[in-house]
Scaffold this motif. Structure first.
Motif, PDB file in Angstrom:
ATOM      1  N   SER A 273       0.842  -1.192   0.000  1.00 15.05           N
ATOM      2  CA  SER A 273       0.000   0.000   0.000  1.00 15.05           C
ATOM      3  C   SER A 273       0.877   1.241   0.000  1.00 15.05           C
ATOM      4  O   SER A 273       1.781   1.385   0.825  1.00 15.05           O
ATOM      5  CB  SER A 273      -0.905   0.019   1.229  1.00 15.05           C
ATOM      6  N   GLU A 274       0.591   2.154  -0.918  1.00 15.20           N
ATOM      7  CA  GLU A 274       1.371   3.384  -0.994  1.00 15.20           C
ATOM      8  C   GLU A 274       0.654   4.565  -0.337  1.00 15.20           C
ATOM      9  O   GLU A 274       1.052   5.725  -0.510  1.00 15.20           O
ATOM     10  CB  GLU A 274       1.691   3.696  -2.461  1.00 15.20           C
ATOM     11  N   ASN A 275      -0.393   4.283   0.421  1.00 15.93           N
ATOM     12  CA  ASN A 275      -1.069   5.337   1.161  1.00 15.93           C
ATOM     13  C   ASN A 275      -0.120   5.977   2.172  1.00 15.93           C
ATOM     14  O   ASN A 275       0.665   5.283   2.819  1.00 15.93           O
ATOM     15  CB  ASN A 275      -2.283   4.771   1.908  1.00 15.93           C
ATOM     16  N   VAL A 276      -0.225   7.277   2.302  1.00 19.08           N
ATOM     17  CA  VAL A 276       0.544   7.992   3.323  1.00 19.08           C
ATOM     18  C   VAL A 276      -0.367   8.214   4.520  1.00 19.08           C
ATOM     19  O   VAL A 276      -1.453   8.778   4.383  1.00 19.08           O
ATOM     20  CB  VAL A 276       1.058   9.339   2.782  1.00 19.08           C
ATOM     21  N   THR A 277       0.064   7.762   5.682  1.00 14.33           N
ATOM     22  CA  THR A 277      -0.786   7.820   6.865  1.00 14.33           C
ATOM     23  C   THR A 277      -0.511   9.071   7.694  1.00 14.33           C
ATOM     24  O   THR A 277       0.624   9.559   7.739  1.00 14.33           O
ATOM     25  CB  THR A 277      -0.576   6.580   7.749  1.00 14.33           C
ATOM     26  N   VAL A 278      -1.543   9.552   8.352  1.00 13.40           N
ATOM     27  CA  VAL A 278      -1.389  10.698   9.258  1.00 13.40           C
ATOM     28  C   VAL A 278      -0.438  10.333  10.389  1.00 13.40           C
ATOM     29  O   VAL A 278       0.420  11.131  10.789  1.00 13.40           O
ATOM     30  CB  VAL A 278      -2.762  11.124   9.811  1.00 13.40           C
ATOM     31  N   GLY A 279      -0.590   9.107  10.904  1.00 11.22           N
ATOM     32  CA  GLY A 279       0.284   8.676  11.995  1.00 11.22           C
ATOM     33  C   GLY A 279       1.744   8.665  11.597  1.00 11.22           C
ATOM     34  O   GLY A 279       2.612   9.079  12.375  1.00 11.22           O
ATOM     35  N   GLY A 280       2.023   8.199  10.375  1.00 14.26           N
ATOM     36  CA  GLY A 280       3.403   8.170   9.906  1.00 14.26           C
ATOM     37  C   GLY A 280       3.985   9.560   9.762  1.00 14.26           C
ATOM     38  O   GLY A 280       5.108   9.841  10.194  1.00 14.26           O
ATOM     39  N   LEU A 281       3.214  10.469   9.173  1.00  8.83           N
ATOM     40  CA  LEU A 281       3.682  11.844   8.999  1.00  8.83           C
ATOM     41  C   LEU A 281       3.854  12.547  10.341  1.00  8.83           C
ATOM     42  O   LEU A 281       4.818  13.290  10.555  1.00  8.83           O
ATOM     43  CB  LEU A 281       2.723  12.634   8.122  1.00  8.83           C
ATOM     44  N   PHE A 282       2.903  12.320  11.246  1.00  4.09           N
ATOM     45  CA  PHE A 282       2.988  12.951  12.566  1.00  4.09           C
ATOM     46  C   PHE A 282       4.267  12.514  13.284  1.00  4.09           C
ATOM     47  O   PHE A 282       4.974  13.336  13.882  1.00  4.09           O
ATOM     48  CB  PHE A 282       1.763  12.587  13.396  1.00  4.09           C
ATOM     49  N   GLN A 283       4.568  11.227  13.213  1.00  2.00           N
ATOM     50  CA  GLN A 283       5.776  10.702  13.838  1.00  2.00           C
ATOM     51  C   GLN A 283       7.026  11.352  13.241  1.00  2.00           C
ATOM     52  O   GLN A 283       7.925  11.798  13.978  1.00  2.00           O
ATOM     53  CB  GLN A 283       5.834   9.191  13.643  1.00  2.00           C
ATOM     54  N   LEU A 284       7.075  11.426  11.916  1.00  2.00           N
ATOM     55  CA  LEU A 284       8.233  12.034  11.256  1.00  2.00           C
ATOM     56  C   LEU A 284       8.371  13.510  11.607  1.00  2.00           C
ATOM     57  O   LEU A 284       9.473  13.999  11.874  1.00  2.00           O
ATOM     58  CB  LEU A 284       8.116  11.886   9.740  1.00  2.00           C
ATOM     59  N   MET A 285       7.262  14.220  11.589  1.00  2.12           N
ATOM     60  CA  MET A 285       7.305  15.654  11.881  1.00  2.12           C
ATOM     61  C   MET A 285       7.782  15.910  13.301  1.00  2.12           C
ATOM     62  O   MET A 285       8.575  16.826  13.554  1.00  2.12           O
ATOM     63  CB  MET A 285       5.925  16.275  11.657  1.00  2.12           C
ATOM     64  N   GLU A 286       7.288  15.101  14.214  1.00  4.01           N
ATOM     65  CA  GLU A 286       7.694  15.262  15.610  1.00  4.01           C
ATOM     66  C   GLU A 286       9.184  14.999  15.788  1.00  4.01           C
ATOM     67  O   GLU A 286       9.900  15.766  16.451  1.00  4.01           O
ATOM     68  CB  GLU A 286       6.861  14.308  16.477  1.00  4.01           C
ATOM     69  N   GLU A 287       9.669  13.905  15.171  1.00  3.90           N
ATOM     70  CA  GLU A 287      11.088  13.570  15.282  1.00  3.90           C
ATOM     71  C   GLU A 287      11.962  14.629  14.622  1.00  3.90           C
ATOM     72  O   GLU A 287      12.968  15.066  15.185  1.00  3.90           O
ATOM     73  CB  GLU A 287      11.349  12.206  14.630  1.00  3.90           C
ATOM     74  N   ALA A 288      11.574  15.065  13.416  1.00  2.00           N
ATOM     75  CA  ALA A 288      12.386  16.026  12.671  1.00  2.00           C
ATOM     76  C   ALA A 288      12.411  17.392  13.356  1.00  2.00           C
ATOM     77  O   ALA A 288      13.460  18.051  13.412  1.00  2.00           O
ATOM     78  CB  ALA A 288      11.860  16.153  11.247  1.00  2.00           C
ATOM     79  N   ALA A 289      11.266  17.824  13.886  1.00  2.00           N
ATOM     80  CA  ALA A 289      11.223  19.118  14.572  1.00  2.00           C
ATOM     81  C   ALA A 289      12.029  19.090  15.859  1.00  2.00           C
ATOM     82  O   ALA A 289      12.559  20.116  16.296  1.00  2.00           O
ATOM     83  CB  ALA A 289       9.775  19.509  14.858  1.00  2.00           C
ATOM     84  N   GLY A 290      12.141  17.911  16.460  1.00  3.56           N
ATOM     85  CA  GLY A 290      12.987  17.789  17.646  1.00  3.56           C
ATOM     86  C   GLY A 290      14.456  17.972  17.322  1.00  3.56           C
ATOM     87  O   GLY A 290      15.241  18.430  18.154  1.00  3.56           O
ATOM     88  N   VAL A 291      14.834  17.605  16.107  1.00  2.00           N
ATOM     89  CA  VAL A 291      16.214  17.761  15.648  1.00  2.00           C
ATOM     90  C   VAL A 291      16.459  19.166  15.115  1.00  2.00           C
ATOM     91  O   VAL A 291      17.502  19.771  15.353  1.00  2.00           O
ATOM     92  CB  VAL A 291      16.522  16.716  14.535  1.00  2.00           C
ATOM     93  N   LEU A 292      15.469  19.683  14.375  1.00  2.00           N
ATOM     94  CA  LEU A 292      15.595  20.981  13.725  1.00  2.00           C
ATOM     95  C   LEU A 292      14.362  21.824  14.069  1.00  2.00           C
ATOM     96  O   LEU A 292      13.376  21.849  13.329  1.00  2.00           O
ATOM     97  CB  LEU A 292      15.699  20.783  12.201  1.00  2.00           C
ATOM     98  N   PRO A 293      14.377  22.526  15.203  1.00  2.00           N
ATOM     99  CA  PRO A 293      13.183  23.271  15.651  1.00  2.00           C
ATOM    100  C   PRO A 293      12.652  24.272  14.631  1.00  2.00           C
ATOM    101  O   PRO A 293      11.433  24.494  14.545  1.00  2.00           O
ATOM    102  CB  PRO A 293      13.676  23.986  16.914  1.00  2.00           C
ATOM    103  N   ALA A 294      13.527  24.869  13.817  1.00  2.00           N
ATOM    104  CA  ALA A 294      13.088  25.851  12.819  1.00  2.00           C
ATOM    105  C   ALA A 294      12.189  25.241  11.755  1.00  2.00           C
ATOM    106  O   ALA A 294      11.521  25.969  11.001  1.00  2.00           O
ATOM    107  CB  ALA A 294      14.304  26.501  12.155  1.00  2.00           C
ATOM    108  N   LEU A 295      12.137  23.912  11.708  1.00  2.00           N
ATOM    109  CA  LEU A 295      11.269  23.231  10.745  1.00  2.00           C
ATOM    110  C   LEU A 295       9.799  23.601  10.962  1.00  2.00           C
ATOM    111  O   LEU A 295       9.003  23.605  10.018  1.00  2.00           O
ATOM    112  CB  LEU A 295      11.451  21.712  10.895  1.00  2.00           C
TER     113      LEU A 295
END
Length: 376
Positions: A273-295
């Motif tokens: 399945s190539e669906n993009v999930t809200v849960g997957g994006l939320f997890q990535l955004m949270e992790e990435a913003a923790g590394v790069l707050p300006a994101l």
């Protein structure tokens, strides 16, 4: 009867197109078949990282082949530009693999020691050195592994450059042609049956990524492999936020041209399945913003996913079928498909030419699957 080609390649991703290019360079008559459009799956979904030292964490055949392939890119970019007119957008500004706790710091120091022992460029940077180099990063880190030789390319442009260069050298590429089955004849594969008729070839190469397993099962090889979905997203900022590619245990951030950042990737096994999930994006955004707050202040651009082929032992399958010697398998590159594409094309070309192969090829041979399945 359709004419016979020297080589039929199944799969129009980055590795299939690389194989077509290197074979066409050797003067082989090549037919590449892609069931959708070129670079339509994992190749276009990738961030394009050339992470020979960041992705491959231990000594062995995969590390050797990754370093060799990475070293091909500087000359390859000019070669492909001359043949195709396409700039693959090679950037070699290094990577930083961050340590955010003591365990990660110990592991990175160990990686640095073994890579330095092998003559690779890598060093430890403390928190102050990391923040001095990349001022937008969070200070909630202990340090980082500095890898100056790793970089990134534009994966879709790389795939298209391989394909166009192959065509300019005489290869034939057919999109939206799906291979239904292999035509077996004794101890050889003679051709393929497709939705566009039958095609014959002296050699058949299966380079269909996560979709390779179904075709291979027809000829008695049930490979321990499975699909893994990776979800990604991109943002655009009003000013550059990073110079280096940033890699952590949970995400990566790759700076592209135009103040664009690509962030990835989730790892969801056993799905096509190539669906993009809200849960997957939320997890990535949270992790990435923790590394790069300006994101958090950047503008969301788009999200997507790709299906990557993972193998039972984590190594790609690259070599001849143990019974059907004119059937070559090139799949299972997982997250290293872009990085390994030049060396994959070169090695498959060498196999078909019948020349002596490097010793590390033993680690990738199809015969190893028998021992793996037995747990030996």
């Amino acid at each position: 009867m359709n004419k016979s080609h020297d080589v039929i390649i199944i799969g129009g991703g980055v590795n299939g197109c690389s194989i077509a290019y290197y074979l066409a360079r050797e003067g082989k008559s090549v037919l590449l078949l892609e069931r959708e459009k070129l670079a339509g799956k994992a190749s276009s979904a990738a961030a394009g990282m050339l992470g020979a030292q960041v992705e491959v964490t231990r000594e062995g055949a995969l590390f050797d082949i990754a370093k060799e392939s990475r070293a091909m890119f500087p000359s390859l970019q000019y070669e492909l530009k001359e043949q195709s007119g396409i700039d693959i957008e090679l950037v070699q500004k290094g990577m930083l693999k961050l340590a955010r706790n003591e365990e990660e710091a110990r592991n990175l120091r160990s990686m640095i020691a073994f890579q330095q022992k092998l003559g690779e460029r890598a060093k430890w940077l403390d928190r102050e050195q990391v923040v001095e180099r990349e001022g937008q990063l969070s200070q909630a880190l202990l340090g980082a592994m500095d890898i100056p030789m790793d970089g990134h390319v534009n994966p879709e442009r790389l795939t298209q450059a391989f394909a166009k260069s192959a065509v300019n050298l005489g290869a034939e590429v057919k999109e939206y042609v799906e291979v239904y089955s292999l035509i077996m004849d004794g101890s050889a594969v003679r051709g393929v049956e497709t939705n566009n008729g039958v095609f014959y070839g002296e050699n058949i190469v299966v380079a269909a990524g996560a979709w390779s397993k179904r075709l291979l099962e027809e000829c008695g090889v049930s490979i321990p492999a499975y699909p893994v979905k990776g979800e990604c997203f991109s943002v655009i900022s009003d000013r550059p936020l990073l110079t280096s590619t940033i890699f952590t245990e949970s995400c990566y951030l790759v700076p592209k041209s135009g103040n664009r950042l690509v962030i990835g990737a989730t790892m969801i096994p056993d799905t096509f399945s190539e669906n993009v999930t809200v849960g997957g994006l939320f997890q990535l955004m949270e992790e990435a913003a923790g590394v790069l707050p300006a994101l958090k202040s950047a503008t969301f651009e788009q999200s997507w996913s790709g299906i990557r082929p993972q193998t039972g032992d984590g190594l790609p399958y690259l070599g001849q079928h143990p019974k059907f010697k004119n059937l070559i398998i090139a799949t299972g590159h997982y997250r290293n498909g872009i990085l390994l594409s030049p060396i994959t094309g070169k090695l498959v070309s060498m196999i078909i030419k019948g020349v002596a192969m490097p010793g590390y090829m033993e680690a990738f041979k199809i015969d190893r699957l028998i021992d793996y399945a037995r747990g030996e």
